[in-house]
Design a protein around this motif. Structure first.
Motif, PDB file in Angstrom:
ATOM      1  N   TRP A 103      12.043   1.727   6.284  1.00  0.00           N
ATOM      2  CA  TRP A 103      12.440   0.767   5.234  1.00  0.00           C
ATOM      3  C   TRP A 103      11.472   0.788   4.067  1.00  0.00           C
ATOM      4  CZ3 TRP A 103       9.314  -3.220   3.588  1.00  0.00           C
ATOM      5  CH2 TRP A 103       8.180  -3.470   4.376  1.00  0.00           C
ATOM      6  N   ASP A 104      10.175   1.013   4.346  1.00  0.00           N
ATOM      7  CA  ASP A 104       9.194   0.967   3.258  1.00  0.00           C
ATOM      8  C   ASP A 104       9.213   2.248   2.420  1.00  0.00           C
ATOM      9  OD1 ASP A 104       8.015   2.188   5.634  1.00  0.00           O
ATOM     10  OD2 ASP A 104       6.101   2.165   4.579  1.00  0.00           O
ATOM     11  N   HIS A 105      10.158   3.158   2.713  1.00  0.00           N
ATOM     12  CA  HIS A 105      10.314   4.374   1.900  1.00  0.00           C
ATOM     13  C   HIS A 105      11.684   4.435   1.225  1.00  0.00           C
ATOM     14  CE1 HIS A 105       6.548   6.243   3.450  1.00  0.00           C
ATOM     15  NE2 HIS A 105       6.734   5.243   4.290  1.00  0.00           N
ATOM     16  N   VAL A 106      12.681   3.775   1.849  1.00  0.00           N
ATOM     17  CA  VAL A 106      14.059   3.866   1.324  1.00  0.00           C
ATOM     18  C   VAL A 106      14.547   2.567   0.674  1.00  0.00           C
ATOM     19  CG1 VAL A 106      14.612   5.535   3.155  1.00  0.00           C
ATOM     20  CG2 VAL A 106      15.271   3.138   3.467  1.00  0.00           C
ATOM     21  N   GLY A 137       2.277   8.974   1.567  1.00  0.00           N
ATOM     22  CA  GLY A 137       3.102   7.772   1.498  1.00  0.00           C
ATOM     23  C   GLY A 137       2.354   6.456   1.389  1.00  0.00           C
ATOM     24  N   HIS A 138       1.080   6.435   1.740  1.00  0.00           N
ATOM     25  CA  HIS A 138       0.331   5.171   1.724  1.00  0.00           C
ATOM     26  C   HIS A 138      -1.100   5.363   1.241  1.00  0.00           C
ATOM     27  CE1 HIS A 138       3.142   2.582   4.123  1.00  0.00           C
ATOM     28  NE2 HIS A 138       3.559   3.763   4.573  1.00  0.00           N
ATOM     29  N   GLU A 139      -1.662   4.277   0.682  1.00  0.00           N
ATOM     30  CA  GLU A 139      -3.082   4.252   0.297  1.00  0.00           C
ATOM     31  C   GLU A 139      -3.879   3.719   1.496  1.00  0.00           C
ATOM     32  OE1 GLU A 139      -4.925   5.092  -2.809  1.00  0.00           O
ATOM     33  OE2 GLU A 139      -6.331   4.925  -1.149  1.00  0.00           O
ATOM     34  N   ASP A 147       0.808  -1.231   0.000  1.00  0.00           N
ATOM     35  CA  ASP A 147       0.000   0.000   0.000  1.00  0.00           C
ATOM     36  C   ASP A 147       0.837   1.275   0.000  1.00  0.00           C
ATOM     37  OD1 ASP A 147       0.923   0.116   2.647  1.00  0.00           O
ATOM     38  OD2 ASP A 147      -0.861  -0.899   3.407  1.00  0.00           O
ATOM     39  N   ASN A 148       2.131   1.162  -0.360  1.00  0.00           N
ATOM     40  CA  ASN A 148       2.974   2.364  -0.433  1.00  0.00           C
ATOM     41  C   ASN A 148       2.846   3.051  -1.790  1.00  0.00           C
ATOM     42  OD1 ASN A 148       4.610   0.854   1.816  1.00  0.00           O
ATOM     43  ND2 ASN A 148       5.495   2.908   1.718  1.00  0.00           N
ATOM     44  N   TYR A 149       3.121   4.362  -1.797  1.00  0.00           N
ATOM     45  CA  TYR A 149       3.277   5.090  -3.052  1.00  0.00           C
ATOM     46  C   TYR A 149       4.657   5.710  -3.121  1.00  0.00           C
ATOM     47  CZ  TYR A 149      -1.743   5.045  -4.060  1.00  0.00           C
ATOM     48  OH  TYR A 149      -3.031   4.659  -4.348  1.00  0.00           O
ATOM     49  N   GLY A 180       4.855  12.196   2.890  1.00  0.00           N
ATOM     50  CA  GLY A 180       5.372  10.986   3.523  1.00  0.00           C
ATOM     51  C   GLY A 180       4.330  10.339   4.413  1.00  0.00           C
ATOM     52  N   ASP A 181       4.745   9.943   5.622  1.00  0.00           N
ATOM     53  CA  ASP A 181       3.824   9.298   6.565  1.00  0.00           C
ATOM     54  C   ASP A 181       3.371  10.276   7.644  1.00  0.00           C
ATOM     55  OD1 ASP A 181       4.205   7.028   5.113  1.00  0.00           O
ATOM     56  OD2 ASP A 181       5.212   5.898   6.696  1.00  0.00           O
ATOM     57  N   THR A 182       3.476  11.581   7.379  1.00  0.00           N
ATOM     58  CA  THR A 182       3.001  12.555   8.369  1.00  0.00           C
ATOM     59  C   THR A 182       1.538  12.866   8.109  1.00  0.00           C
ATOM     60  OG1 THR A 182       5.213  13.472   8.586  1.00  0.00           O
ATOM     61  CG2 THR A 182       3.380  14.857   9.358  1.00  0.00           C
ATOM     62  N   THR A 207      11.319  11.249   2.359  1.00  0.00           N
ATOM     63  CA  THR A 207      10.618  11.992   3.404  1.00  0.00           C
ATOM     64  C   THR A 207      11.050  11.550   4.795  1.00  0.00           C
ATOM     65  OG1 THR A 207       8.754  10.430   3.504  1.00  0.00           O
ATOM     66  CG2 THR A 207       8.554  12.290   1.953  1.00  0.00           C
ATOM     67  N   HIS A 208      11.458  10.282   4.922  1.00  0.00           N
ATOM     68  CA  HIS A 208      11.984   9.768   6.197  1.00  0.00           C
ATOM     69  C   HIS A 208      12.662   8.432   5.947  1.00  0.00           C
ATOM     70  CE1 HIS A 208       8.043   7.865   5.979  1.00  0.00           C
ATOM     71  NE2 HIS A 208       8.303   7.090   7.014  1.00  0.00           N
ATOM     72  N   HIS A 209      13.259   7.872   6.985  1.00  0.00           N
ATOM     73  CA  HIS A 209      14.188   6.740   6.819  1.00  0.00           C
ATOM     74  C   HIS A 209      13.549   5.358   6.876  1.00  0.00           C
ATOM     75  CE1 HIS A 209      13.513   6.598  11.117  1.00  0.00           C
ATOM     76  NE2 HIS A 209      14.164   5.464  11.191  1.00  0.00           N
TER      77      HIS A 209
HETATM   78 FE    FE Z   1       5.480   4.146   5.565  1.00  0.00          FE
END
Ligand code: FE
Ligand code: ZN
Length: 247
Positions: free
Chosen positions: A55-58, A167-169, A11-13, A129-131, A51-53
């Motif tokens: 794992w599901d973003h980097v 960052g997510h759906e 569910d990440n973008y 991101g995830d904010t 946007t942040h560190h």
């Molecule tokens: Fe995330």
């Protein structure tokens, strides 16, 4: 400027930001879907913005650095100091601006989900991101509730027409929760109906728009008297975030 969402993992973008045939990718969870997307768009990937560190973003950085001629890997000064974004070459702080293909990109520090969380704002687009999610916000892992509520208050001051690329759906579930906070808010019902049919038809719910977020997202409305009901803003935010954690 063209923005292309790239669904990753479950569910990440990730997002391609395209200017004159050159692209940056925001939060590549994995390399393969991004490589397919740049091929399909016929663009050259030259930058990576984080946007942040988490794992599901980097997770895709390594593979993209191997496969593409990457000129810059951008993330926050905090994450750089803690060496927690692989291959990071640029350390960004609040209020800084850089240029990408002639467009100005502004950085906002928005700690709370993590202490190194930043947003990228360019030509009316917000990469949050995830904010800030559509109709929701991320869990408060490293910061305090006060910090997270202030970060969201900072984001809601962006122009009403700002396109929100998150960052997510999570939109449908977020709106179901929003309904428990404000059962009588018709804007939430409308947004939920739209998001539900979008997902049923296999469409993304991104981008959101800031004006709709202001009317439907409980984490931007925490200090509205109808929601706070006499509680101070941080106590109100804390109560809503706590309820969402166990929703
Ligand atoms: Fe995330
Ligand atoms: Zn995260």
């Amino acid at each position: 400027m063209k923005i292309i969402p790239v669904p990753c993992l479950s569910d990440n973008y990730a997002y391609l930001v395209v200017q004159d045939g050159r692209a940056a990718v925001v939060d590549p969870s994995e390399a393969d879907p991004v490589l397919v997307a740049i091929e399909k768009a016929g663009v050259e990937l030259v930058e990576i913005w984080l946007t942040h560190h988490h794992w599901d973003h980097v997770g895709g950085i390594e593979g993209l650095v191997d496969e593409c001629r990457i000129e810059a890997v951008r993330g926050s000064a905090y994450d750089h100091k803690h060496s927690r974004i692989p291959h990071q070459t640029v350390a960004l702080s609040d209020g800084e601006t850089f240029e990408f293909g002639g467009a100005a990109v502004d950085i906002m520090e928005i700690p709370g989900h993590t202490l190194g969380a930043i947003a990228y704002v360019t030509e009316g687009n917000l990469f949050s991101g995830d904010t800030l999610f559509i109709a929701g916000c991320g869990r408060v892992f490293e910061g305090t509730m006060e910090m997270m509520s202030q970060s969201l208050a900072k984001l809601r001051d962006l122009p009403l027409t700002t396109q929100v690329w998150c960052g997510h759906e999570y939109t449908v579930n977020n709106l179901r929760f929003a309904k428990t906070v404000e059962p009588d808010n018709p804007d939430i019902d409308l947004a939920l109906a739209e998001a539900t049919s979008a997902r049923a038809e296999g469409r993304h719910t991104v981008p959101g728009r800031m004006d709709r977020e202001l009317g439907t997202n409980p984490f931007l409305r925490f200090d509205d008297p109808r929601i706070a009901r006499g509680r101070d803003p941080v106590a109100s935010f804390t109560a809503i975030r706590g309820a969402k954690d166990s929703f």
